[in-house]
Every structure is written in structure tokens, then in C-alpha cells.
Design an enzyme around this catalytic site. Structure first.
Site, PDB file in Angstrom:
ATOM      1  N   GLU A  39     -20.020 -13.439  77.076  1.00  9.04           N
ATOM      2  CA  GLU A  39     -20.578 -12.429  76.410  1.00  9.04           C
ATOM      3  C   GLU A  39     -19.923 -10.928  76.686  1.00  9.04           C
ATOM      4  O   GLU A  39     -19.076 -10.898  77.531  1.00  9.04           O
ATOM      5  CB  GLU A  39     -22.204 -12.296  77.097  1.00  9.04           C
ATOM      6  CG  GLU A  39     -23.034 -13.037  76.433  1.00  9.04           C
ATOM      7  CD  GLU A  39     -24.463 -12.792  77.190  1.00  9.04           C
ATOM      8  OE1 GLU A  39     -24.489 -11.897  77.816  1.00  9.04           O
ATOM      9  OE2 GLU A  39     -25.319 -13.883  76.790  1.00  9.04           O
ATOM     10  N   ASP A 168       4.020 -22.430  49.224  1.00  8.39           N
ATOM     11  CA  ASP A 168       3.277 -23.444  48.025  1.00  8.39           C
ATOM     12  C   ASP A 168       2.978 -22.561  46.893  1.00  8.39           C
ATOM     13  O   ASP A 168       2.948 -21.378  46.854  1.00  8.39           O
ATOM     14  CB  ASP A 168       2.090 -23.502  49.134  1.00  8.39           C
ATOM     15  CG  ASP A 168       1.308 -22.399  49.750  1.00  8.39           C
ATOM     16  OD1 ASP A 168       1.098 -21.322  48.973  1.00  8.39           O
ATOM     17  OD2 ASP A 168       0.888 -22.116  50.801  1.00  8.39           O
ATOM     18  N   LYS A 191       3.831 -27.656  48.087  1.00  5.72           N
ATOM     19  CA  LYS A 191       3.205 -28.061  49.666  1.00  5.72           C
ATOM     20  C   LYS A 191       2.003 -28.677  49.727  1.00  5.72           C
ATOM     21  O   LYS A 191       0.981 -28.560  48.674  1.00  5.72           O
ATOM     22  CB  LYS A 191       3.116 -26.775  50.335  1.00  5.72           C
ATOM     23  CG  LYS A 191       2.486 -26.841  51.926  1.00  5.72           C
ATOM     24  CD  LYS A 191       2.168 -25.700  52.558  1.00  5.72           C
ATOM     25  CE  LYS A 191       0.898 -25.034  52.586  1.00  5.72           C
ATOM     26  NZ  LYS A 191       0.571 -24.148  53.323  1.00  5.72           N
ATOM     27  N   ARG A 193      -1.184 -30.310  52.134  1.00  9.19           N
ATOM     28  CA  ARG A 193      -1.735 -30.451  53.556  1.00  9.19           C
ATOM     29  C   ARG A 193      -2.760 -31.397  53.403  1.00  9.19           C
ATOM     30  O   ARG A 193      -3.405 -31.375  52.616  1.00  9.19           O
ATOM     31  CB  ARG A 193      -2.405 -28.946  53.712  1.00  9.19           C
ATOM     32  CG  ARG A 193      -2.710 -28.767  55.266  1.00  9.19           C
ATOM     33  CD  ARG A 193      -3.462 -27.691  55.734  1.00  9.19           C
ATOM     34  NE  ARG A 193      -2.604 -26.590  55.649  1.00  9.19           N
ATOM     35  CZ  ARG A 193      -1.851 -25.877  56.600  1.00  9.19           C
ATOM     36  NH1 ARG A 193      -1.977 -26.703  57.668  1.00  9.19           N
ATOM     37  NH2 ARG A 193      -1.078 -24.803  56.395  1.00  9.19           N
ATOM     38  N   SER A 222      -0.393 -19.188  60.959  1.00 10.05           N
ATOM     39  CA  SER A 222      -1.277 -19.577  62.027  1.00 10.05           C
ATOM     40  C   SER A 222      -0.529 -20.570  63.036  1.00 10.05           C
ATOM     41  O   SER A 222       0.333 -19.748  63.887  1.00 10.05           O
ATOM     42  CB  SER A 222      -2.448 -20.139  61.600  1.00 10.05           C
ATOM     43  OG  SER A 222      -3.371 -20.762  62.625  1.00 10.05           O
ATOM     44  N   GLY A 224       2.159 -22.091  62.332  1.00  9.32           N
ATOM     45  CA  GLY A 224       3.649 -21.872  61.817  1.00  9.32           C
ATOM     46  C   GLY A 224       3.991 -23.195  61.091  1.00  9.32           C
ATOM     47  O   GLY A 224       5.333 -23.199  60.604  1.00  9.32           O
TER      48      GLY A 224
HETATM   49  C1  R5P Z   1      -2.184 -21.600  53.440  1.00 12.09           C
HETATM   50  O1  R5P Z   1      -2.359 -21.932  52.017  1.00 12.09           O
HETATM   51  C2  R5P Z   1      -1.906 -20.230  53.879  1.00 12.09           C
HETATM   52  O2  R5P Z   1      -1.625 -19.345  52.771  1.00 12.09           O
HETATM   53  C3  R5P Z   1      -1.061 -20.290  54.864  1.00 12.09           C
HETATM   54  O3  R5P Z   1       0.381 -20.668  54.369  1.00 12.09           O
HETATM   55  C4  R5P Z   1      -1.328 -21.073  56.282  1.00 12.09           C
HETATM   56  O4  R5P Z   1      -2.801 -20.885  56.494  1.00 12.09           O
HETATM   57  C5  R5P Z   1      -0.387 -20.921  57.367  1.00 12.09           C
HETATM   58  O5  R5P Z   1      -1.027 -21.872  58.159  1.00 12.09           O
HETATM   59  P1  R5P Z   1      -0.131 -22.447  59.148  1.00 12.09           P
HETATM   60  O6  R5P Z   1       0.969 -21.293  59.777  1.00 12.09           O
HETATM   61  O7  R5P Z   1      -1.052 -23.170  60.253  1.00 12.09           O
HETATM   62  O8  R5P Z   1       0.799 -23.634  58.612  1.00 12.09           O
END
Ligand code: R5P
Length: 291
Positions: A39, A168, A191, A193, A222, A224
Site C-alpha cells: 500500500e 509493424d 509483423k 504477434r 516493452s 524489446g
Molecule cells: C505494438 O503494436 C506496439 O506498437 C509495440 O511495438 C509493442 O507493444 C512493443 O512491445 P515489445 O517491446 O514487448 O515487443
């Protein structure tokens, strides 16, 4: 008391200070104590304007804790100020803006209710992952772009026949905006995912980038994974150097190390999240959205 106060959440203190100076506002600092059970106790230092308060706090990790901080700061500000605007430079949960797989909760809808409930009249974000998220809110929203600021930074580097690349298709418009400011051409990779595992694959086949310096432009990094896969692909296409320009560098765990290892020369991000790579100041861009 000044007509305007800027209240800084802890991890956005630097950006809030810059913003406060630009807006000639009264700066209000916050202190956070996190107890062993997780907290937090939040204390404000400084007087609040009766007219208008601006709360500044990103939703960087710990995301949920910072969310509670933002809500608490808005709630306190609303007890004193007639109008409260929340500047959330990095808007977390923006990737959960729709039900991708059956049963998934649209967290952006929940956030919209929470911000309204505590008294925010407007939310300002920088390069929100997708503006669809804001469609879930019933209060005013504004998304501002850090892309021109990032592009101006890259103009200072001497790059060889540069090309702007989005990892992407979703980032195509972003790459176009960067390229326009940067005065170059742009492309967007394909891209994919996996929605269950999160694994990323580049589907694009061959492209002509041999000998060129590339700038990968993204809204956030995030893990990478996206940048690494894109860089590995681009290196195979015999490009020269790969630079990364992103707004929000979350760089979780050892993402920065892994990105560098994949062949990236340098990562440059905005100061929506403080860190080593956050070299581009967006306080001016945010200030313009407030005035
Ligand atoms: C996805 O569409 C976002 O634009 C970023 O490319 C994505 O969220 C990045 O996340 P990470 O670094 O985990 O691939």
C-alpha cells in the site's frame, strides 16, 4: 495563489517541473511511502489552485500502483480545484482497448470510469498506443504526438541515406509522420504477434535497404521483442546502422541489453518515462495542448 497548479506524481516529477515552468504554474510535489504490504501513502507539498490543477503522472511500472497514485492525486486536486486535467504521458493499458480474444476485459473502459469518477475533466496522453482506447472514455481526451520532437533530435545526427521503418503496419502513420518531419522516405514491415504467447514474427520478405541507415520508429518498447525481430530482419537485408526512436521506453528487464545485442546502434526515447534513453523533452508539446 496562482490560477494554475501542476501536481507531480513521483516518477513524472522532472517532466512536471518543466511543464510547470512553461505554464508559469504553482509546482506541487508529492512524496510516496510504500508500506511492506504494497500500500502507498501519498503526501502533497504545496498549495493547490482553486481554479485549475494539472496532475502529471505516467503509468510506467509498477503500473497499477501508479494508477492508484494518479487517481488519488486527481481526487485530492478535485477537492480544491474547480477543474482537474490529468496529463498521463505514458498511458498504460492502452493495448487493452478491445476484446481481442473472447472473454478479455477492455481495461481502457474501466480506466475511463475511474478517471471520471475521481473528478478528471480531461485526459491528455502522449502517443497513446491506439486512439481507439480513448473512445472508451466519456470525458474529454487529447492525444499529442512526440514524433516531431523525436524527429528533430534525429536531424542532429549524421546518417547515411536514412530510411524510416515501422516494425509493424499499425505504426505506418507514425513512421509517415516521422519521415515527413525528417524529410526522408518510410516503410512499414509486416509483423505478426501470437495473441496467446506474445511471440513476434516478421512476415515481410525482401526489401531494398542495403547500405542505408535505418530508424525504427515505435510508440513503445516493452520487452524489446518487436524491435529485436525487426532489427534481425533488417540486418539480414544488409542495412548499415539501425537506430531506434520511440516515445515510451519501458525497457523491461534486460530489454536494452538484448536490443543492443541484436545490432541496434542507439535507442532514443521521449521523457514520458524517465530513463537513460529519455533524451527528448516533450514538455513543450504537452504545454501547447494545455494552453
Ligand atoms: C505494438 O503494436 C506496439 O506498437 C509495440 O511495438 C509493442 O507493444 C512493443 O512491445 P515489445 O517491446 O514487448 O515487443
Amino acid at each position: 495563489m496562482n490560477n494554475l497548479s501542476v501536481i507531480a506524481g513521483k516518477s513524472s516529477e522532472n517532466l512536471a517541473k518543466r511543464l510547470s515552468k512553461k505554464l508559469e504554474a504553482n509546482f506541487v510535489r508529492s512524496e510516496i511511502t510504500v508500506f511492506p504490504d504494497g500500500e502507498s501513502k501519498i503526501t502533497l507539498y504545496g498549495g493547490l489552485s482553486k481554479k485549475k490543477s494539472i496532475v502529471v503522472q505516467s503509468m510506467d511500472p509498477p503500473v497499477d500502483t501508479n494508477l492508484v497514485h494518479i487517481l488519488s492525486l486527481i481526487s485530492k486536486a478535485k477537492e480544491v480545484s474547480l477543474e482537474v486535467i490529468a496529463v498521463i504521458p505514458y498511458m498504460g493499458y492502452a493495448r487493452q482497448d478491445r476484446e481481442f480474444l473472447p472473454g478479455e476485459i477492455v481495461t481502457m473502459k474501466v480506466l475511463g470510469k475511474l478517471f471520471k469518477g475521481v473528478g478528471a475533466s480531461k485526459i491528455i496522453a502522449v502517443d497513446i498506443h491506439s486512439v481507439i482506447g480513448f473512445k472508451q472514455f466519456t470525458i474529454k481526451t487529447k492525444n499529442v504526438s512526440a514524433i516531431p520532437d523525436l524527429a528533430r533530435y534525429f536531424k542532429k545526427l549524421s546518417l547515411k541515406n536514412p530510411l524510416v521503418v515501422s516494425p509493424d503496419q499499425g505504426g505506418k502513420e507514425r513512421a509517415k509522420e516521422f519521415a515527413k518531419e525528417f524529410n526522408s522516405d518510410y516503410i512499414a514491415l509486416e509483423k505478426k504477434r501470437d495473441r496467446k504467447t506474445g511471440k513476434v514474427e516478421i512476415k515481410t520478405k525482401n526489401i531494398e535497404v542495403a547500405g542505408r541507415d535505418l530508424i525504427l520508429v515505435d510508440d513503445m518498447i516493452s520487452t524489446g521483442g518487436s524491435i529485436i525481430k525487426a532489427t534481425q530482419f533488417l540486418k539480414k537485408q544488409k542495412c548499415k546502422r539501425v537506430y531506434v526512436a520511440c516515445t515510451h521506453a519501458l525497457l523491461m528487464n534486460d530489454a536494452e541489453k538484448k536490443i543492443k545485442k541484436s545490432g541496434v546502434t542507439s535507442i532514443i526515447s521521449a521523457n514520458t518515462i524517465p530513463g537513460k534513453t529519455s533524451l527528448v523533452d516533450v514538455s513543450n508539446t504537452i504545454a501547447k495542448a494545455i494552453i
